[in-house]
Design a protein around this motif. Structure first.
Motif, mmCIF file in Angstrom:
data_model
loop_
_atom_site.group_PDB
_atom_site.id
_atom_site.type_symbol
_atom_site.label_atom_id
_atom_site.label_comp_id
_atom_site.label_asym_id
_atom_site.label_seq_id
_atom_site.Cartn_x
_atom_site.Cartn_y
_atom_site.Cartn_z
ATOM 1 N N ASN A 125 -55.487 -3.701 46.545
ATOM 2 C CA ASN A 125 -55.742 -4.746 45.561
ATOM 3 C C ASN A 125 -54.543 -5.682 45.506
ATOM 4 O O ASN A 125 -53.412 -5.237 45.295
ATOM 5 C CB ASN A 125 -55.969 -4.087 44.195
ATOM 6 C CG ASN A 125 -56.219 -5.106 43.110
ATOM 7 O OD1 ASN A 125 -56.999 -6.037 43.309
ATOM 8 N ND2 ASN A 125 -55.560 -4.949 41.978
ATOM 9 N N PHE A 151 -50.075 1.821 41.155
ATOM 10 C CA PHE A 151 -49.407 0.540 41.440
ATOM 11 C C PHE A 151 -47.892 0.663 41.286
ATOM 12 O O PHE A 151 -47.394 1.534 40.561
ATOM 13 C CB PHE A 151 -49.920 -0.554 40.479
ATOM 14 C CG PHE A 151 -49.409 -0.418 39.066
ATOM 15 C CD1 PHE A 151 -49.963 0.495 38.183
ATOM 16 C CD2 PHE A 151 -48.335 -1.196 38.620
ATOM 17 C CE1 PHE A 151 -49.477 0.634 36.890
ATOM 18 C CE2 PHE A 151 -47.846 -1.068 37.322
ATOM 19 C CZ PHE A 151 -48.428 -0.142 36.451
ATOM 20 N N LEU A 165 -56.022 3.719 35.772
ATOM 21 C CA LEU A 165 -54.778 3.170 36.308
ATOM 22 C C LEU A 165 -53.693 4.227 36.184
ATOM 23 O O LEU A 165 -53.755 5.084 35.287
ATOM 24 C CB LEU A 165 -54.384 1.914 35.497
ATOM 25 C CG LEU A 165 -53.157 1.161 36.014
ATOM 26 C CD1 LEU A 165 -53.442 0.492 37.358
ATOM 27 C CD2 LEU A 165 -52.699 0.096 35.013
ATOM 28 N N SER A 180 -52.055 -1.125 44.265
ATOM 29 C CA SER A 180 -51.719 -2.527 43.975
ATOM 30 C C SER A 180 -50.216 -2.753 44.059
ATOM 31 O O SER A 180 -49.455 -2.061 43.377
ATOM 32 C CB SER A 180 -52.142 -2.903 42.544
ATOM 33 O OG SER A 180 -53.521 -2.873 42.393
ATOM 34 N N THR A 213 -50.290 -11.217 39.363
ATOM 35 C CA THR A 213 -49.976 -10.618 38.059
ATOM 36 C C THR A 213 -49.658 -11.653 36.972
ATOM 37 O O THR A 213 -50.016 -11.473 35.809
ATOM 38 C CB THR A 213 -48.770 -9.658 38.246
ATOM 39 O OG1 THR A 213 -49.132 -8.710 39.257
ATOM 40 C CG2 THR A 213 -48.388 -8.948 36.963
ATOM 41 N N HIS A 272 -54.915 -13.392 37.309
ATOM 42 C CA HIS A 272 -54.719 -13.760 35.891
ATOM 43 C C HIS A 272 -54.854 -15.271 35.751
ATOM 44 O O HIS A 272 -54.705 -16.032 36.706
ATOM 45 C CB HIS A 272 -53.378 -13.211 35.393
ATOM 46 C CG HIS A 272 -53.491 -11.758 35.050
ATOM 47 N ND1 HIS A 272 -53.834 -11.312 33.799
ATOM 48 C CD2 HIS A 272 -53.370 -10.644 35.815
ATOM 49 C CE1 HIS A 272 -53.887 -9.986 33.798
ATOM 50 N NE2 HIS A 272 -53.611 -9.550 35.023
ATOM 51 N N ARG A 332 -59.272 -1.766 30.423
ATOM 52 C CA ARG A 332 -57.846 -1.524 30.717
ATOM 53 C C ARG A 332 -57.045 -2.816 30.574
ATOM 54 O O ARG A 332 -56.388 -3.028 29.571
ATOM 55 C CB ARG A 332 -57.714 -0.896 32.115
ATOM 56 C CG ARG A 332 -56.383 -0.220 32.357
ATOM 57 C CD ARG A 332 -55.272 -1.167 32.762
ATOM 58 N NE ARG A 332 -55.518 -1.845 34.025
ATOM 59 C CZ ARG A 332 -54.768 -2.856 34.445
ATOM 60 N NH1 ARG A 332 -53.759 -3.300 33.718
ATOM 61 N NH2 ARG A 332 -55.051 -3.461 35.611
ATOM 62 N N ASP A 333 -57.182 -3.742 31.527
ATOM 63 C CA ASP A 333 -56.411 -4.991 31.421
ATOM 64 C C ASP A 333 -56.912 -5.797 30.220
ATOM 65 O O ASP A 333 -56.130 -6.437 29.511
ATOM 66 C CB ASP A 333 -56.548 -5.809 32.713
ATOM 67 C CG ASP A 333 -55.270 -6.555 33.078
ATOM 68 O OD1 ASP A 333 -54.527 -6.934 32.147
ATOM 69 O OD2 ASP A 333 -55.002 -6.771 34.269
ATOM 70 N N HIS A 351 -56.191 4.480 40.605
ATOM 71 C CA HIS A 351 -55.601 3.180 40.942
ATOM 72 C C HIS A 351 -54.112 3.247 40.617
ATOM 73 O O HIS A 351 -53.736 3.297 39.454
ATOM 74 C CB HIS A 351 -56.295 2.086 40.095
ATOM 75 C CG HIS A 351 -55.700 0.718 40.251
ATOM 76 N ND1 HIS A 351 -56.027 -0.317 39.402
ATOM 77 C CD2 HIS A 351 -54.819 0.200 41.146
ATOM 78 C CE1 HIS A 351 -55.378 -1.412 39.770
ATOM 79 N NE2 HIS A 351 -54.616 -1.122 40.816
ATOM 80 N N PRO A 380 -52.679 -8.359 43.529
ATOM 81 C CA PRO A 380 -52.679 -8.983 42.210
ATOM 82 C C PRO A 380 -51.843 -10.259 42.117
ATOM 83 O O PRO A 380 -50.756 -10.334 42.670
ATOM 84 C CB PRO A 380 -52.057 -7.901 41.314
ATOM 85 C CG PRO A 380 -51.399 -6.925 42.205
ATOM 86 C CD PRO A 380 -51.675 -7.302 43.637
ATOM 87 N N HIS A 421 -57.094 -9.507 42.203
ATOM 88 C CA HIS A 421 -56.933 -9.281 40.759
ATOM 89 C C HIS A 421 -56.134 -10.483 40.231
ATOM 90 O O HIS A 421 -54.937 -10.582 40.465
ATOM 91 C CB HIS A 421 -56.171 -7.966 40.556
ATOM 92 C CG HIS A 421 -55.848 -7.660 39.130
ATOM 93 N ND1 HIS A 421 -56.465 -6.657 38.410
ATOM 94 C CD2 HIS A 421 -54.957 -8.211 38.268
ATOM 95 C CE1 HIS A 421 -55.972 -6.606 37.197
ATOM 96 N NE2 HIS A 421 -55.051 -7.542 37.072
ATOM 97 N N GLU A 433 -47.745 -4.681 42.523
ATOM 98 C CA GLU A 433 -47.703 -5.557 41.340
ATOM 99 C C GLU A 433 -46.847 -6.793 41.623
ATOM 100 O O GLU A 433 -45.848 -6.714 42.338
ATOM 101 C CB GLU A 433 -47.131 -4.776 40.138
ATOM 102 C CG GLU A 433 -47.344 -5.516 38.829
ATOM 103 C CD GLU A 433 -46.531 -4.939 37.677
ATOM 104 O OE1 GLU A 433 -45.688 -4.056 37.909
ATOM 105 O OE2 GLU A 433 -46.741 -5.390 36.539
HETATM 106 O O1 KIV Z 1 -51.899 -7.784 36.796
HETATM 107 C C1 KIV Z 1 -51.558 -6.773 37.432
HETATM 108 O O2 KIV Z 1 -50.697 -6.794 38.315
HETATM 109 C C2 KIV Z 1 -52.207 -5.521 37.085
HETATM 110 C C3 KIV Z 1 -51.979 -4.401 38.047
HETATM 111 C C4 KIV Z 1 -51.734 -3.128 37.370
HETATM 112 C C5 KIV Z 1 -53.093 -4.363 39.031
HETATM 113 O O3 KIV Z 1 -52.946 -5.450 36.136
#
Ligand code: KIV
Ligand code: ZN
Length: 391
Positions: free
Chosen positions: A170, A102, A76, A142, A174, A207, A16-17, A100, A172, A205, A144
């Motif tokens: 969750n 968000f 998602l 989540s 983001t 990045h 997904r991501d 899931h 995140p 979660h 976001e």
């Molecule tokens: O990075 C993010 O906020 C996401 C959410 C959909 C969990 O990928």
């Protein structure tokens, strides 16, 4: 399971991501192959896609939900009834399913992107979780852009969605803005301030925009008390990517005395997963990448080689074979037989359905070996992938 338990859930979002990386889109068959490898890796939850995003994503989630039996399958969905119904429909064949959902909670996202007032966001989040509960009791929520959201508002939203039945919260980062101590402390404070916080498992979660995704995830666990980490193979994902599964899992294993957490991953499947994702997406793994890079266990300097010959522990903190690098590798070429070929397929996590398929792949391998003296893992992965596309 609770936040005080020693069990840490590994939630993989490569499909997904990871697929949100520009240029990393995958076909349904490719996604099923990766999902089966994630199951072999013993990932707890596989986020198989975003069902409402496209018919292709919907079909892929459904196909994965039909064949993977050991991992929970997740889709998602935005916080609306249509997305959630689509997710539920795609997940219907799954043995264990998770929805899931968000919605953004930062001032910036609510004002500029959603054009909604905070109270509308709160109401939509609660409604979404309540609606999703009719399909499964495994619901993840989540907020976001969580790491840039106002904490008082987060407390209201998260308390509300837990009241509606969210079982995983969750958190995140983001845009990859967080730094470890602040990220961990924020989660700790949220858990402390929200009265019903322990009714849900907390998750992170992260990045990798500042190269801190793994460090932030570990801080979320150790300082914040999260018990789920969301990650991807090779750290694939939007922009600079997500927390790399192989790195965070090996940090938890290698420093197990410190973390004292039980992770269900079969680490010997890591390299096969990494190679498969790299071959399918066309995203090369840099040679100096931790754990899965070609040089991750190579020793070039004379002093290091001498130390290694005396004791591997002088310069190795993990064993190459524990993450799936084969110590003595049989080089495949035109003289190799069917058994050696079949063994390499297994090592690479390729499970061809029937002996007829193995035979067809072996014939193609022999043809290739006549033209090319050494056959590398990448050649075999490409060969099997061509075979699938010709069906
Ligand atoms: O990075 C993010 O906020 C996401 C959410 C959909 C969990 O990928
Ligand atoms: Zn993300």
């Amino acid at each position: 399971m609770s936040n005080s338990s020693n069990r840490l859930i590994i939630f993989d979002t490569t499909l997904r991501d990871g697929e949100q990386s520009p240029g990393a889109s995958m076909t349904k068959d490719e996604k099923v192959r990766i999902a089966k490898q994630l199951e072999r890796l013993r990932v707890d939850v596989i986020e198989a896609g975003f069902a409402a995003a496209s018919q292709g994503d919907f079909e892929s989630i459904k196909a994965i939900a039909s064949v993977v039996r050991e991992s929970t399958i997740c889709s998602l969905s935005r916080a609306n009834d249509r997305d959630i119904s689509r997710a539920a429909e795609a997940l219907a064949p799954a043995e264990r399913k998770r929805i899931h959902t968000f919605i953004a909670t930062s001032k910036l996202h609510m004002e500029m992107k959603l054009r909604m007032l905070p109270d509308q966001v709160l109401l939509q989040a609660r409604n979404a979780v309540r609606f999703a509960r009719q399909f499964t009791d495994d619901i993840e929520f989540s907020p976001e852009d969580g790491s840039r959201s106002d904490e008082d508002f987060l407390c209201r939203v998260l308390e509300g969605v837990i009241e509606e039945g969210a079982t995983t919260i969750n958190f995140p980062d983001t845009v990859g803005y967080a730094v470890p101590e602040i990220f961990g402390e924020t989660i700790r404070r949220l858990r402390e301030r929200i009265p019903n916080s322990d009714k849900a498992i907390w998750s992170v979660h992260c990045h990798n925009d500042l190269g801190l995704a793994v460090a932030n995830s570990l801080a979320g666990v150790m300082i914040g008390g999260a018990r789920q980490i969301e990650c991807t193979i090779n750290g694939l994902g939007e922009r600079a990517g997500n927390t790399a599964l192989e790195e965070v899992v090996m940090a938890l294993r290698t420093r197990g005395g410190y973390y004292n957490l039980d992770v269900g991953i079969d680490t010997t499947q890591i390299v096969a997963a990494s190679k498969m994702v790299s071959q399918i997406t066309g995203f090369a793994v840099q040679p100096n990448k931790a754990v899965v890079g070609a040089n991750a266990f190579a020793h070039a300097s004379g002093i290091h080689q001498d130390g290694m010959l005396k004791s591997r522990e002088t310069y190795e903190i993990m064993r190459a074979e524990d993450v799936g690098w084969t110590a003595t590798k049989i080089v495949l070429g035109k003289l190799s037989g069917r058994n050696a070929f079949k063994q390499r397929l297994q090592e690479l996590g390729i499970d061809l359905e029937s002996e007829a398929e193995v035979n067809a792949a072996f014939v193609r391998f022999k043809e290739l070996a006549d033209r090319k003296s050494d056959i590398f893992d990448e050649d075999i992965l490409a060969l099997v992938s061509d075979e699938e596309q010709s069906h």
